[in-house]
Design a protein around this motif. Structure first.
Motif, PDB file in Angstrom:
ATOM      1  N   ARG A 208       0.828  -1.201   0.000  1.00  0.00           N
ATOM      2  CA  ARG A 208       0.000   0.000   0.000  1.00  0.00           C
ATOM      3  C   ARG A 208       0.869   1.260   0.000  1.00  0.00           C
ATOM      4  N   SER A 209       1.943   1.222   0.783  1.00  0.00           N
ATOM      5  CA  SER A 209       2.823   2.382   0.872  1.00  0.00           C
ATOM      6  C   SER A 209       3.519   2.650  -0.460  1.00  0.00           C
ATOM      7  N   GLU A 210       3.948   1.595  -1.122  1.00  0.00           N
ATOM      8  CA  GLU A 210       4.613   1.752  -2.420  1.00  0.00           C
ATOM      9  C   GLU A 210       3.657   2.325  -3.457  1.00  0.00           C
ATOM     10  N   ASP A 211       2.411   1.860  -3.420  1.00  0.00           N
ATOM     11  CA  ASP A 211       1.421   2.412  -4.340  1.00  0.00           C
ATOM     12  C   ASP A 211       1.171   3.886  -4.036  1.00  0.00           C
ATOM     13  N   ARG A 212       1.131   4.222  -2.752  1.00  0.00           N
ATOM     14  CA  ARG A 212       0.900   5.606  -2.345  1.00  0.00           C
ATOM     15  C   ARG A 212       2.069   6.503  -2.791  1.00  0.00           C
ATOM     16  N   ILE A 213       3.298   6.048  -2.562  1.00  0.00           N
ATOM     17  CA  ILE A 213       4.470   6.827  -2.972  1.00  0.00           C
ATOM     18  C   ILE A 213       4.463   7.030  -4.483  1.00  0.00           C
ATOM     19  N   GLY A 214       4.153   5.944  -5.211  1.00  0.00           N
ATOM     20  CA  GLY A 214       4.077   6.050  -6.669  1.00  0.00           C
ATOM     21  C   GLY A 214       3.035   7.061  -7.098  1.00  0.00           C
ATOM     22  N   SER A 215       1.918   7.113  -6.383  1.00  0.00           N
ATOM     23  CA  SER A 215       0.847   8.046  -6.723  1.00  0.00           C
ATOM     24  C   SER A 215       1.279   9.499  -6.508  1.00  0.00           C
ATOM     25  N   VAL A 216       2.032   9.733  -5.429  1.00  0.00           N
ATOM     26  CA  VAL A 216       2.520  11.091  -5.176  1.00  0.00           C
ATOM     27  C   VAL A 216       3.508  11.506  -6.262  1.00  0.00           C
ATOM     28  N   ALA A 219       1.712  12.423  -9.365  1.00  0.00           N
ATOM     29  CA  ALA A 219       1.104  13.752  -9.285  1.00  0.00           C
ATOM     30  C   ALA A 219       2.120  14.860  -9.503  1.00  0.00           C
ATOM     31  N   THR A 220       3.393  14.584  -9.198  1.00  0.00           N
ATOM     32  CA  THR A 220       4.437  15.598  -9.373  1.00  0.00           C
ATOM     33  C   THR A 220       5.255  15.360 -10.646  1.00  0.00           C
ATOM     34  N   LYS A 221       4.766  14.440 -11.506  1.00  0.00           N
ATOM     35  CA  LYS A 221       5.378  14.164 -12.803  1.00  0.00           C
ATOM     36  C   LYS A 221       6.777  13.572 -12.712  1.00  0.00           C
ATOM     37  N   LYS A 222       7.091  12.947 -11.598  1.00  0.00           N
ATOM     38  CA  LYS A 222       8.367  12.243 -11.460  1.00  0.00           C
ATOM     39  C   LYS A 222       8.116  10.781 -11.847  1.00  0.00           C
ATOM     40  N   LEU A 223       8.051  10.557 -13.151  1.00  0.00           N
ATOM     41  CA  LEU A 223       7.562   9.287 -13.671  1.00  0.00           C
ATOM     42  C   LEU A 223       8.501   8.117 -13.405  1.00  0.00           C
ATOM     43  N   LYS A 224       9.810   8.359 -13.453  1.00  0.00           N
ATOM     44  CA  LYS A 224      10.763   7.275 -13.211  1.00  0.00           C
ATOM     45  C   LYS A 224      10.613   6.742 -11.795  1.00  0.00           C
ATOM     46  N   GLU A 225      10.556   7.659 -10.824  1.00  0.00           N
ATOM     47  CA  GLU A 225      10.391   7.257  -9.428  1.00  0.00           C
ATOM     48  C   GLU A 225       9.028   6.597  -9.219  1.00  0.00           C
ATOM     49  N   ALA A 226       7.999   7.166  -9.859  1.00  0.00           N
ATOM     50  CA  ALA A 226       6.654   6.601  -9.739  1.00  0.00           C
ATOM     51  C   ALA A 226       6.615   5.172 -10.250  1.00  0.00           C
ATOM     52  N   GLY A 227       7.216   4.955 -11.416  1.00  0.00           N
ATOM     53  CA  GLY A 227       7.218   3.623 -12.014  1.00  0.00           C
ATOM     54  C   GLY A 227       7.901   2.596 -11.134  1.00  0.00           C
ATOM     55  N   TYR A 229       8.268   2.523  -7.793  1.00  0.00           N
ATOM     56  CA  TYR A 229       7.474   2.159  -6.615  1.00  0.00           C
ATOM     57  C   TYR A 229       6.189   1.428  -7.000  1.00  0.00           C
ATOM     58  N   LEU A 230       5.567   1.821  -8.098  1.00  0.00           N
ATOM     59  CA  LEU A 230       4.329   1.161  -8.507  1.00  0.00           C
ATOM     60  C   LEU A 230       4.579  -0.277  -8.936  1.00  0.00           C
ATOM     61  N   GLN A 231       5.702  -0.528  -9.601  1.00  0.00           N
ATOM     62  CA  GLN A 231       6.035  -1.899  -9.991  1.00  0.00           C
ATOM     63  C   GLN A 231       6.334  -2.747  -8.761  1.00  0.00           C
ATOM     64  N   GLN A 232       7.003  -2.152  -7.756  1.00  0.00           N
ATOM     65  CA  GLN A 232       7.248  -2.871  -6.506  1.00  0.00           C
ATOM     66  C   GLN A 232       5.930  -3.211  -5.818  1.00  0.00           C
ATOM     67  N   SER A 233       5.019  -2.247  -5.832  1.00  0.00           N
ATOM     68  CA  SER A 233       3.711  -2.471  -5.221  1.00  0.00           C
ATOM     69  C   SER A 233       2.974  -3.607  -5.922  1.00  0.00           C
ATOM     70  N   LEU A 234       2.979  -3.584  -7.239  1.00  0.00           N
ATOM     71  CA  LEU A 234       2.308  -4.621  -8.018  1.00  0.00           C
ATOM     72  C   LEU A 234       2.875  -5.996  -7.689  1.00  0.00           C
ATOM     73  N   GLN A 235       4.202  -6.091  -7.604  1.00  0.00           N
ATOM     74  CA  GLN A 235       4.843  -7.370  -7.306  1.00  0.00           C
ATOM     75  C   GLN A 235       4.444  -7.881  -5.925  1.00  0.00           C
ATOM     76  N   HIS A 236       4.404  -6.979  -4.954  1.00  0.00           N
ATOM     77  CA  HIS A 236       4.026  -7.392  -3.596  1.00  0.00           C
ATOM     78  C   HIS A 236       2.562  -7.809  -3.523  1.00  0.00           C
ATOM     79  N   TYR A 237       1.699  -7.111  -4.258  1.00  0.00           N
ATOM     80  CA  TYR A 237       0.288  -7.513  -4.294  1.00  0.00           C
ATOM     81  C   TYR A 237       0.127  -8.885  -4.944  1.00  0.00           C
ATOM     82  N   LYS A 238       0.973  -9.189  -5.935  1.00  0.00           N
ATOM     83  CA  LYS A 238       0.933 -10.515  -6.557  1.00  0.00           C
ATOM     84  C   LYS A 238       1.345 -11.576  -5.551  1.00  0.00           C
ATOM     85  N   GLU A 239       2.375 -11.279  -4.765  1.00  0.00           N
ATOM     86  CA  GLU A 239       2.826 -12.230  -3.744  1.00  0.00           C
ATOM     87  C   GLU A 239       1.730 -12.484  -2.716  1.00  0.00           C
ATOM     88  N   LEU A 240       0.925 -11.467  -2.461  1.00  0.00           N
ATOM     89  CA  LEU A 240      -0.167 -11.589  -1.500  1.00  0.00           C
ATOM     90  C   LEU A 240      -1.430 -12.183  -2.122  1.00  0.00           C
TER      91      LEU A 240
END
Length: 291
Positions: A208-216, A219-227, A229-240
């Motif tokens: 959840r935190s990784e998805d939240r960080i990616g979302s922030v 919103a600030t157009k920092k796409l590399k950083e967003a990508g 954290y969002l990919q990490q979030s996706l992987q963890h959700y898959k593990e769960l």
């Protein structure tokens, strides 16, 4: 910018575990708890606890049944004069009303629970009540009160070294700041939540935190950083095996591809398939007690 922010905080974070986990637990445990209730003939705090667990298990499956057991359990707790149990049922009923849009009643029940928990000196339960009150205000879009209660609960959680609540509150506070477009504070508290869940080794909280960080960062157009954290979030959700979480992350990843329509649509379609697997096709009517 506003539309992006709304997408990024679709699901506020509350005290309960994720709907997917709660439903799996509830379905597996309900029969055994009901059987245990039948064998527990004496009306005491142990019997009240069983009714509370049944009500909690029903919360993500059948809200009418959850409320019926909550009302039943509250009457039992009052009959045996058990303040802790009475407070627990008031809090449970507050959550049921909050989840069904009955915000005024939710606040009333949370405050009733808080009052009892103060009188018996249950600081952990008080912290939970305050978190839930703040979450109601967050759902209503009352950012000022959401932050007021969020910081009040955070101070109390830290004073009793309640690390799970502290991690949760960092995330809640970040969400409010994000809705205000205060990105500096949003990323500060998002990262605090991330580190807290990492220390707790809480994979669900980390996702959840990784998805939240990616979302922030989105919103600030920092796409590399967003990508990242969002990919990490996706992987963890898959593990769960959390399909709702995966769908949420995929829908956010899609926003990285504003200049690539085909790629954006692919992620959105993947997200929609997962949403369809976890969400009923027809809307569920409000329980009669919530209208």
């Amino acid at each position: 910018m506003k539309s992006l922010i709304k997408i990024s905080i679709i699901i506020p974070f509350f005290l309960a575990v994720s709907d997917v986990s709660a439903q799996k637990y509830g379905l597996a445990a309900l029969d055994s708890m009901k059987a245990l209730l039948k064998t527990q003939k004496i009306l005491d705090s142990d019997r009240v606890k069983i009714v509370h667990r049944i009500s909690a298990a029903y919360r993500n499956i059948d809200t009418d049944s959850a409320m019926q057991y909550a009302v039943r359990g509250l009457a039992m707790a009052k009959k045996v004069n058990w303040p802790k149990g009475i407070a627990a049922f008031y809090d449970n009923m507050g959550s049921l009303y909050s989840n069904n849009g009955g915000y005024e009643k939710a606040i009333q029940y949370y405050n009733a629970s808080l009052s009892i928990n103060k009188s018996i000196g249950n600081k952990r339960a008080q912290t939970g009540n305050i978190i839930n009150i703040g979450s109601v205000y967050q759902r209503q879009g009352d950012d000022a009160r959401a932050l007021e209660y969020g910081f009040k609960a955070l101070k109390m959680a830290q004073s009793i070294n309640e690390r799970e609540y502290t991690a949760l509150l960092y995330g809640n506070i970040s969400d409010v700041y994000l809705s205000q477009e205060n990105f500096t504070m949003a990323i500060t508290y998002s990262l605090k939540a991330y580190q807290a869940y990492k220390q707790l080794n809480d994979l669900s909280g980390l996702a959840r935190s990784e998805d939240r960080i990616g979302s922030v960062y989105l919103a600030t157009k920092k796409l590399k950083e967003a990508g990242r954290y969002l990919q990490q979030s996706l992987q963890h959700y898959k593990e769960l095996d959390d399909k709702m979480g995966q769908a949420k992350s995929l829908s956010h990843i899609a926003l990285l591809y504003e200049d690539n329509t085909a790629q954006k649509l692919k992620y959105l379609m993947d997200a929609q398939q997962l949403f369809d697997q976890t969400t009923p096709c027809t809307p569920t009517p409000l329980p009669t007690w919530a209208t």
